[in-house]
Scaffold this motif. Structure first.
Motif, PDB file in Angstrom:
ATOM      1  N   VAL A 290       0.578  -1.186   0.131  1.00 47.54           N
ATOM      2  CA  VAL A 290      -0.015   0.020   0.113  1.00 47.54           C
ATOM      3  C   VAL A 290       0.885   1.153  -0.073  1.00 47.54           C
ATOM      4  N   ALA A 291       1.753   1.338   0.879  1.00 49.17           N
ATOM      5  CA  ALA A 291       2.712   2.386   0.726  1.00 49.17           C
ATOM      6  C   ALA A 291       3.210   2.668  -0.547  1.00 49.17           C
ATOM      7  N   GLU A 292       3.900   1.742  -1.198  1.00 48.58           N
ATOM      8  CA  GLU A 292       4.542   2.057  -2.476  1.00 48.58           C
ATOM      9  C   GLU A 292       3.570   2.513  -3.505  1.00 48.58           C
ATOM     10  N   LEU A 293       2.220   1.929  -3.404  1.00 50.41           N
ATOM     11  CA  LEU A 293       1.197   2.184  -4.353  1.00 50.41           C
ATOM     12  C   LEU A 293       0.766   3.535  -4.088  1.00 50.41           C
ATOM     13  N   ILE A 294       0.918   4.091  -2.922  1.00 56.93           N
ATOM     14  CA  ILE A 294       0.452   5.524  -2.459  1.00 56.93           C
ATOM     15  C   ILE A 294       1.501   6.437  -3.406  1.00 56.93           C
ATOM     16  N   PRO A 309      -3.096   9.632   2.549  1.00 64.54           N
ATOM     17  CA  PRO A 309      -4.694   9.396   2.708  1.00 64.54           C
ATOM     18  C   PRO A 309      -4.989   9.229   4.055  1.00 64.54           C
ATOM     19  N   ASP A 310      -6.222   9.585   4.537  1.00 61.52           N
ATOM     20  CA  ASP A 310      -6.551   9.500   5.954  1.00 61.52           C
ATOM     21  C   ASP A 310      -7.045   7.868   6.087  1.00 61.52           C
ATOM     22  N   TRP A 311      -7.273   7.011   5.302  1.00 65.40           N
ATOM     23  CA  TRP A 311      -7.568   5.706   5.353  1.00 65.40           C
ATOM     24  C   TRP A 311      -7.342   5.001   4.183  1.00 65.40           C
TER      25      TRP A 311
END
Length: 373
Positions: A290-294, A309-311
């Protein structure tokens, strides 16, 4: 009517799809999986065969397979299939005229495109309808199955298929036995269906031919991140798609473009990683993915606000997209000789929700015709 007209010779045997078929004896039908194709097939069967007893066994707690919806507070999001195209007139009629169309919504905005360099611009024809429901795409299976008398058992994973004489029986992972069934319909993705056949208690040469043909269907995995933000985004498109398969991200969609999904003043991105990225990182821990895709999404959309993102949410789809059609011969033999049917988008080899629904309608009709013969 949602089904094609029958020739006079067939109509005299099968009856009208607007009325139950009266000349089919009591029939028990087992359905493995409650995806879109299985729901469509069950709908046709229930409408056409007056005394059919249909039992659906679904491994998860939800319905509609990869056409999946989740909720978090007031936010709804389709995190598998993104929408339903209006590319098939029979499926269009099914959704807009045959079943309840209340809450059916059209996604706002076009689809833009980009290649390996990440330069986003217009370039994809997206003038047709891109449907969902205010409550999400799972409504398709819920509404189809809700119009039937089928018995649906969720959280019931089929482990073994048994052939007993001319009938079928199923055993789930808890050891519970289901059946016997006169007819069996199997809906999981091709690799899972092939495994069920390989381990089936069924001594017939066709079993191996079926499992080999079905296992040969190539599949792509997709890893999906869901990113929510407490602010709106002003963009000219609903989604962007990578057209050369050379970018780490394959698709980003704005769920707020679907009426009723995201409250005003908020935004939610459905980020689907590209094929190579998904394959390399499928087993990696979700937090790292998730962190990499963000960061990849913030870079692609050129907006540093998207790095916070907030969630978030996520889902790995190991068997997401079939890349080719199955060899049809063994499936035809299974239907003709053993009352065994297979449904799903992997039958036509088209990874689209409307293709799954069309296959379910067609297979349901095929089953009805055979039983009424």
């Amino acid at each position: 009517m949602i089904v094609r007209s029958l020739p006079d010779s067939e109509a005299s045997k099968a009856g009208s799809f607007e009325d139950p078929i009266l000349n089919v004896a009591m029939t028990t039908i087992g359905v493995v999986g409650a995806g879109a194709a299985a729901a469509a097939a069950t709908y046709v069967i229930d409408r056409a065969i007056e005394d059919a007893e249909v039992t659906v066994l679904e491994k998860s707690g939800g319905l509609c397979g990869r056409a999946a919806t989740r909720r978090q507070g007031p936010v709804s999001y389709d995190y598998g299939a993104n929408y339903l195209k209006d590319d098939d007139p029979r499926v269009t009629e099914l959704l807009t005229e045959t079943i309840d169309a209340d809450g059916l919504v059209d996604t706002r905005g076009p689809i833009y495109a980009y290649e390996a360099d990440g330069e986003i611009g217009p370039g994809r024809d997206s003038d047709g309808h891109k449907w969902s429901y205010e409550a999400g795409l799972t409504q398709i299976a819920k509404r189809l199955l809700g119009r039937t008398d089928a018995t649906i058992h969720r959280n019931t994973r089929v482990e073994t298929i048994h052939r007993e004489g001319k009938r079928w029986r199923l055993t789930d992972t808890d050891g519970t036995s289901w059946g016997p069934f006169d007819v069996l319909v199997v809906n999981p993705p091709a690799p899972q269906t092939a495994e069920l056949l390989r381990t089936a208690d069924w001594d017939d040469p066709l079993r191996e031919d079926l499992s080999e043909a079905i296992d040969a269907v190539p599949y792509r995995s997709v890893w999906t991140a869901i990113l929510h933000y407490p602010f709106e985004q002003d963009r000219p498109y609903y989604a962007v798609i990578n057209t050369d398969d050379e970018h780490e991200i394959g698709w980003v969609a704005r769920e707020e473009c679907k009426p009723g999904h995201v409250p005003d003043g908020e935004s939610l991105l459905v980020v689907q990683a590209g094929q190579d990225w998904s394959a390399r990182h499928f087993e990696r821990d979700a937090e790292t993915n998730v962190a990499e895709l963000i960061d990849l999404t913030a870079d692609l959309l050129d907006d540093d606000r998207l790095r916070e993102p907030d969630w978030t949410d996520h889902q790995g789809w190991r068997y997401a997209l079939p890349d080719d059609a199955v060899r049809q011969g063994p499936l035809d033999s299974a239907a003709e000789e053993h009352d065994l049917y297979f449904v799903g988008d992997w039958i036509p080899g088209e990874a689209r929700l409307h293709a799954a629904l069309r296959n379910g309608l067609d297979t349901g009709e095929q089953l009805v015709y055979r039983l009424s013969d």
